[in-house]
Scaffold this motif. Structure first.
Motif, PDB file in Angstrom:
ATOM      1  N   TYR A 303       0.891  -1.291   0.008  1.00 45.16           N
ATOM      2  CA  TYR A 303      -0.055   0.107   0.055  1.00 45.16           C
ATOM      3  C   TYR A 303       0.900   1.168   0.138  1.00 45.16           C
ATOM      4  N   GLY A 304       0.659   2.129  -1.161  1.00 39.36           N
ATOM      5  CA  GLY A 304       1.409   3.456  -1.183  1.00 39.36           C
ATOM      6  C   GLY A 304       2.586   3.058  -2.025  1.00 39.36           C
ATOM      7  N   THR A 305       2.574   2.049  -2.893  1.00 39.65           N
ATOM      8  CA  THR A 305       3.663   1.875  -3.846  1.00 39.65           C
ATOM      9  C   THR A 305       3.469   3.274  -4.749  1.00 39.65           C
ATOM     10  N   SER A 306       2.379   3.505  -5.091  1.00 37.52           N
ATOM     11  CA  SER A 306       2.274   4.680  -6.201  1.00 37.52           C
ATOM     12  C   SER A 306       0.999   5.451  -5.477  1.00 37.52           C
ATOM     13  N   LEU A 307       1.276   6.782  -5.796  1.00 31.55           N
ATOM     14  CA  LEU A 307       0.319   7.827  -5.343  1.00 31.55           C
ATOM     15  C   LEU A 307      -0.030   8.877  -6.369  1.00 31.55           C
ATOM     16  N   ALA A 308      -1.401   9.446  -6.348  1.00 34.01           N
ATOM     17  CA  ALA A 308      -1.785  10.557  -7.190  1.00 34.01           C
ATOM     18  C   ALA A 308      -2.646  11.427  -6.409  1.00 34.01           C
ATOM     19  N   THR A 309      -2.359  12.671  -6.689  1.00 36.75           N
ATOM     20  CA  THR A 309      -3.198  13.685  -5.943  1.00 36.75           C
ATOM     21  C   THR A 309      -3.861  14.662  -6.810  1.00 36.75           C
TER      22      THR A 309
END
Length: 511
Positions: A303-309
């Motif tokens: 969980y948190g390997t990739s992030l987008a905001t």
């Protein structure tokens, strides 16, 4: 398709080695720049930056470069460590462009680019520090990127480095970077150092927060006061970062939740310095602390390997005061479907609190496709608000999810694809799917890993095809409301439009 096969294929994509560099003086601001987003030459037209971190430069394999394509048909520029005004030089294995962020660092109205080179070696007298890492800040100007006589600025650790701390092998400074401009108007850059060792253990990770035009630095680990959890071995805090002007979020995909190893976690901050001299920590969370079809944190969920905001304007607000956050969980097992993957969506409010909006996977009602073992749904993410001047809606808040392990037939294992969603509303209400031969004009082939190269602008989703057959490598721009199998609106391809034909992983990262 077995878990091991896809994991090996993805690991091969990420494997890397590196070299060294020096600090340059801070730039003097240029003039006559329009202040548009992603506009390196200041003419008011958006430019596109396309990374090939595995490219050969001056005979140095995997030295890496970034192709700048100027908007309005004004040509292209090859940016590398051999470019004019860029310090040091191209070296084998550096992977210049492994990460990068575009922002206006010196507030002159031209966009600048901070390029992560996590596999750069630092060469000291009688000693080489392998893969210590470096970030180059390269300035835009009316003459273009790295062309205005402004030099570059280097961020590295060590006694002679702007970031402080000690040189260590495999720190990977710049493995992830993100940037923006705070609500009070100062530029900021967040640099991930997931290989940092410390009291918490090997690869506990840390970040450096660079703020203002004087490039002041605040360093943060999970042992910093107010930061969620504590630094532990192999947390790799700083392996992923995403930012809006209101908030930034840092991933620690190796975080253990209780005794569950590599379950993963994320930590959110406000881009403002608190009384302790660090960016203000807001909250942290792991998957076991959020509801969904399978709420339990599991080993190797990551969980948190990739992030987008994306900036979010709620009803009643005069501007984008909030942030919507997408968190990728590519290692999520859905019942007995191993590494199917999932994505969580959250609303970070102006007061710093967070609420879960939804869980997305390919087994959700109405969602195109089916979750399969080794899909790695959520390995990469891109998100956008297409219209920040109005109250945000399901139409304006958009999300793209990379699914690099997807295969539609046994003939094309790990072909991959990209799935588009609204960040608001039900996942199956407005999703669509694009893949080679199904909207993406690249030949179908095994191990193309489509979905590994994603980027976002308000007008377009950028889909890079860096792997697979050479004739299919390209970057395609799609409208955010593209239906299933919809065609791209624009394409950039090696050997066309002034872009040299030579490439290795063209489109691995796009902004």
């Amino acid at each position: 398709m077995g878990r091991g096969v896809v994991a090996v294929a993805l690991a091969a994509v990420f494997s890397v080695l590196g070299q060294g560099a020096a600090l340059m003086p801070q730039a003097v601001a240029a003039t006559a720049c329009a202040g548009a987003q992603s506009d390196f030459n200041g003419d008011g037209i958006r430019d596109v930056a396309i990374a090939d971190p595995e490219a050969t430069v001056s005979g140095k394999e995997r030295a890496g470069l970034i192709r700048i394509v100027y908007g309005g048909g004004k040509g292209t520029f090859e940016l590398s460590q051999d470019s004019p005004e860029v310090s040091d030089g191209a070296e084998t294995g550096d992977q210049f462009g492994f990460s990068f962020a575009v922002y206006d660092a010196n507030l002159d109205g031209c966009s600048d680019i901070a390029v992560g080179i996590p596999y750069e070696d630092i060469n000291l007298v009688g000693n080489t520090i392998k893969d210590a890492g470096l970030v180059h800040l390269i300035y835009g100007s009316p003459a273009g990127i790295a062309s205005g006589g402004l030099g570059t600025y280097g961020f590295r650790q060590g006694s002679d480095g702007k970031l402080g701390g000690g040189y260590e092998a495999e720190d990977w400074v710049g493995y992830a970077v993100a940037a923006g401009k705070s609500a009070t108007g100062f530029p900021f850059l967040v640099i991930g150092v997931p290989g940092e060792d410390g009291a918490g253990g090997a690869d506990m990770g840390m970040i450096h927060y660079v703020y203002g035009t004087a490039y002041d630095v605040a360093s943060v680990s999970q042992d910093t006061t107010g930061v969620w959890e504590e630094a532990e071995a192999y947390d790799r805090f700083g392996a992923s970062i995403s930012a809006t002007d209101r908030h930034f979020v840092v991933g620690a995909p190796g975080e253990s939740i209780g005794a569950v190893e590599s379950a993963g976690g994320v930590i959110a901050f406000r881009p403002s310095i608190n009384s302790l001299g660090v960016p203000d920590p807001l909250f942290g969370m792991g998957q076991g602390r959020t509801p969904g079809p399978d709420i339990a944190a599991q080993v190797d969920d990551r969980y948190g390997t990739s992030l987008a905001t994306a900036p979010y304007r709620p009803a009643g607000a005069a501007t984008t005061t909030d942030t919507l956050l997408a968190v990728g969980v590519p290692g999520e097992d859905l019942s007995t479907t191993v590494d199917a993957g999932a994505v969580h969506l959250y609303h970070i409010k102006a007061d710093g609190t967070v609420t879960l909006l939804k869980w997305i996977d390919q087994n959700q009602p109405g969602v195109e496709g089916d979750a399969e073992a080794g899909d790695f749904f959520g390995q990469r993410l891109a998100a956008v608000n297409t219209a920040t001047n109005v109250v945000s809606t399901a139409t304006t808040m958009r999300l793209a999810v990379g699914v690099p392990g997807e295969e539609s037939t046994e003939e094309f294992p790990e072909e991959g694809g990209v799935q588009l969603f609204s960040m608001l509303g039900e996942p199956g209400a407005a999703d669509s799917w694009i893949a080679p031969g199904d909207g993406i004009p690249s030949p179908r082939a095994p191990r193309t890993l489509v979905g590994m190269g994603l980027g976002a602008s308000p007008a377009s989703l950028y889909v890079g095809i860096p792997y697979g057959p050479a004739e299919g490598r390209a970057v395609h721009a799609f409208a955010w409301n593209t239906p299933n199998g919809g065609a791209p609106t624009q394409t950039w391809k090696p050997g066309e439009g002034g872009i040299p034909a030579e490439n290795v992983a063209f489109g691995a990262l796009v902004r």
